[in-house]
Scaffold this motif. Structure first.
Motif, mmCIF file in Angstrom:
data_model
loop_
_atom_site.group_PDB
_atom_site.id
_atom_site.type_symbol
_atom_site.label_atom_id
_atom_site.label_comp_id
_atom_site.label_asym_id
_atom_site.label_seq_id
_atom_site.Cartn_x
_atom_site.Cartn_y
_atom_site.Cartn_z
ATOM 1 N N GLY A 89 -25.058 2.411 0.181
ATOM 2 C CA GLY A 89 -24.142 1.787 1.130
ATOM 3 C C GLY A 89 -22.946 1.154 0.450
ATOM 4 N N ILE A 90 -23.181 0.448 -0.637
ATOM 5 C CA ILE A 90 -22.079 -0.182 -1.370
ATOM 6 C C ILE A 90 -21.144 0.876 -1.935
ATOM 7 C CG2 ILE A 90 -21.514 -1.540 -3.423
ATOM 8 C CD1 ILE A 90 -24.113 -3.144 -2.854
ATOM 9 N N ALA A 91 -21.725 1.910 -2.539
ATOM 10 C CA ALA A 91 -20.899 2.973 -3.123
ATOM 11 C C ALA A 91 -20.059 3.672 -2.056
ATOM 12 C CB ALA A 91 -21.784 3.982 -3.843
ATOM 13 N N ASN A 92 -20.643 3.958 -0.915
ATOM 14 C CA ASN A 92 -19.905 4.656 0.143
ATOM 15 C C ASN A 92 -18.852 3.770 0.789
ATOM 16 O OD1 ASN A 92 -21.083 7.176 -0.113
ATOM 17 N ND2 ASN A 92 -22.778 6.643 1.217
ATOM 18 N N ALA A 93 -19.141 2.493 0.949
ATOM 19 C CA ALA A 93 -18.155 1.585 1.540
ATOM 20 C C ALA A 93 -16.939 1.431 0.632
ATOM 21 C CB ALA A 93 -18.790 0.222 1.811
ATOM 22 N N VAL A 94 -17.162 1.426 -0.663
ATOM 23 C CA VAL A 94 -16.072 1.221 -1.615
ATOM 24 C C VAL A 94 -15.289 2.511 -1.878
ATOM 25 C CG1 VAL A 94 -15.564 0.611 -4.007
ATOM 26 C CG2 VAL A 94 -17.182 -0.745 -2.705
ATOM 27 N N THR A 95 -15.990 3.625 -1.998
ATOM 28 C CA THR A 95 -15.326 4.878 -2.392
ATOM 29 C C THR A 95 -14.943 5.768 -1.222
ATOM 30 O OG1 THR A 95 -17.445 6.009 -2.670
ATOM 31 C CG2 THR A 95 -16.520 4.911 -4.612
ATOM 32 N N GLY A 96 -15.000 5.265 -0.014
ATOM 33 C CA GLY A 96 -14.650 6.083 1.151
ATOM 34 C C GLY A 96 -13.231 6.621 1.098
ATOM 35 N N VAL A 97 -12.314 5.879 0.506
ATOM 36 C CA VAL A 97 -10.914 6.294 0.459
ATOM 37 C C VAL A 97 -10.724 7.539 -0.418
ATOM 38 C CG1 VAL A 97 -10.238 4.814 -1.477
ATOM 39 C CG2 VAL A 97 -8.584 5.364 0.293
ATOM 40 N N VAL A 98 -11.644 7.828 -1.302
ATOM 41 C CA VAL A 98 -11.544 9.005 -2.170
ATOM 42 C C VAL A 98 -11.740 10.292 -1.361
ATOM 43 C CG1 VAL A 98 -12.482 10.084 -4.271
ATOM 44 C CG2 VAL A 98 -12.342 7.611 -4.096
ATOM 45 N N GLU A 99 -12.253 10.170 -0.133
ATOM 46 C CA GLU A 99 -12.418 11.347 0.728
ATOM 47 C C GLU A 99 -11.084 12.022 1.030
ATOM 48 O OE1 GLU A 99 -14.773 13.162 2.027
ATOM 49 O OE2 GLU A 99 -16.533 11.978 1.532
ATOM 50 N N ILE A 100 -9.993 11.267 1.062
ATOM 51 C CA ILE A 100 -8.694 11.859 1.412
ATOM 52 C C ILE A 100 -8.268 12.897 0.378
ATOM 53 C CG2 ILE A 100 -6.259 11.376 1.839
ATOM 54 C CD1 ILE A 100 -7.187 8.651 2.998
ATOM 55 N N PRO A 101 -8.153 12.548 -0.911
ATOM 56 C CA PRO A 101 -7.756 13.587 -1.869
ATOM 57 C C PRO A 101 -8.817 14.671 -2.036
ATOM 58 C CG PRO A 101 -8.222 11.538 -3.025
ATOM 59 C CD PRO A 101 -8.239 11.236 -1.559
ATOM 60 N N LYS A 102 -10.088 14.300 -1.927
ATOM 61 C CA LYS A 102 -11.158 15.298 -2.055
ATOM 62 C C LYS A 102 -11.019 16.374 -0.980
ATOM 63 C CE LYS A 102 -16.088 15.829 -1.305
ATOM 64 N NZ LYS A 102 -17.319 15.186 -0.914
ATOM 65 N N THR A 103 -10.846 15.952 0.250
ATOM 66 C CA THR A 103 -10.741 16.909 1.355
ATOM 67 C C THR A 103 -9.434 17.697 1.272
ATOM 68 O OG1 THR A 103 -12.047 15.388 2.687
ATOM 69 C CG2 THR A 103 -10.950 17.167 3.851
ATOM 70 N N MET A 104 -8.368 17.059 0.816
ATOM 71 C CA MET A 104 -7.106 17.785 0.639
ATOM 72 C C MET A 104 -7.256 18.893 -0.403
ATOM 73 S SD MET A 104 -4.411 14.602 0.845
ATOM 74 C CE MET A 104 -3.005 15.533 0.304
ATOM 75 N N ILE A 105 -7.962 18.627 -1.489
ATOM 76 C CA ILE A 105 -8.185 19.626 -2.535
ATOM 77 C C ILE A 105 -9.040 20.769 -1.999
ATOM 78 C CG2 ILE A 105 -9.352 20.026 -4.734
ATOM 79 C CD1 ILE A 105 -8.505 17.131 -5.495
ATOM 80 N N ILE A 106 -10.138 20.437 -1.328
ATOM 81 C CA ILE A 106 -11.040 21.477 -0.803
ATOM 82 C C ILE A 106 -10.325 22.342 0.224
ATOM 83 C CG2 ILE A 106 -13.134 21.866 0.558
ATOM 84 C CD1 ILE A 106 -14.267 19.309 -0.767
ATOM 85 N N THR A 107 -9.606 21.724 1.155
ATOM 86 C CA THR A 107 -8.882 22.474 2.189
ATOM 87 C C THR A 107 -7.756 23.286 1.579
ATOM 88 O OG1 THR A 107 -9.396 20.692 3.738
ATOM 89 C CG2 THR A 107 -7.715 22.255 4.413
ATOM 90 N N GLY A 108 -7.064 22.737 0.583
ATOM 91 C CA GLY A 108 -5.994 23.475 -0.084
ATOM 92 C C GLY A 108 -6.495 24.705 -0.812
ATOM 93 N N ARG A 109 -7.664 24.619 -1.412
ATOM 94 C CA ARG A 109 -8.253 25.793 -2.089
ATOM 95 C C ARG A 109 -8.633 26.885 -1.102
ATOM 96 N NH1 ARG A 109 -12.213 22.672 -6.307
ATOM 97 N NH2 ARG A 109 -10.571 21.938 -7.712
ATOM 98 N N ARG A 110 -9.093 26.492 0.076
ATOM 99 C CA ARG A 110 -9.526 27.486 1.070
ATOM 100 C C ARG A 110 -8.365 28.116 1.823
ATOM 101 N NH1 ARG A 110 -13.875 24.154 4.185
ATOM 102 N NH2 ARG A 110 -15.309 23.799 2.496
ATOM 103 N N HIS A 111 -7.392 27.285 2.237
ATOM 104 C CA HIS A 111 -6.368 27.753 3.172
ATOM 105 C C HIS A 111 -4.938 27.664 2.644
ATOM 106 C CE1 HIS A 111 -9.479 27.862 6.254
ATOM 107 N NE2 HIS A 111 -9.798 26.614 5.943
#
Length: 119
Positions: A37-59
């Motif tokens: 819970g602590i790790a996810n609450a703190v690192t949630g903002v890292v989802e933005i670049p992670k998802t941008m990288i994954i989506t950019g590789r696919r599409h």
């Protein structure tokens, strides 16, 4: 009436605590959930670049920068809120709702959500 309801709730909690305390590896499961819970609450903002990288590789890069940003924003809020819920309810050991459980686990996999289940 309110006093009676409070008393009943307190009794229910007191009678259910021994069941949790006697569970196999209860302290380990509770500690894992709190850490998750602590790790996810703190690192949630890292989802933005992670998802941008994954989506950019696919599409493609343009789609990754636009749609990936908004999808990542959604996942960022989701991971942070679920992390806060895990912190608030860490005494009840459940399986992680977010997959992968930590942002750094399998960084090339997009985040998904599962149902809340007891461990």
């Amino acid at each position: 009436m309110k006093k009676m309801i409070k008393t009943l709730v307190l009794l229910c909690i007191l009678f259910s605590l021994p069941n949790f305390a006697l569970a196999h590896n209860y302290p380990t499961k509770v500690g894992e959930k709190l850490g998750n819970g602590i790790a996810n609450a703190v690192t949630g903002v890292v989802e933005i670049p992670k998802t941008m990288i994954i989506t950019g590789r696919r599409h493609g890069a343009t789609y990754g920068m636009t749609a990936g940003f908004f999808t990542g924003l959604f996942h960022s809020v989701g991971r942070s809120v679920i992390g806060a819920v895990d912190i608030a309810t860490f005494l009840v050991p459940t399986t992680p709702i977010v997959r992968p459980p930590y942002i750094w686990d399998n960084f090339d996999r997009e985040t998904t959500y599962t149902a809340w289940q007891m461990r």
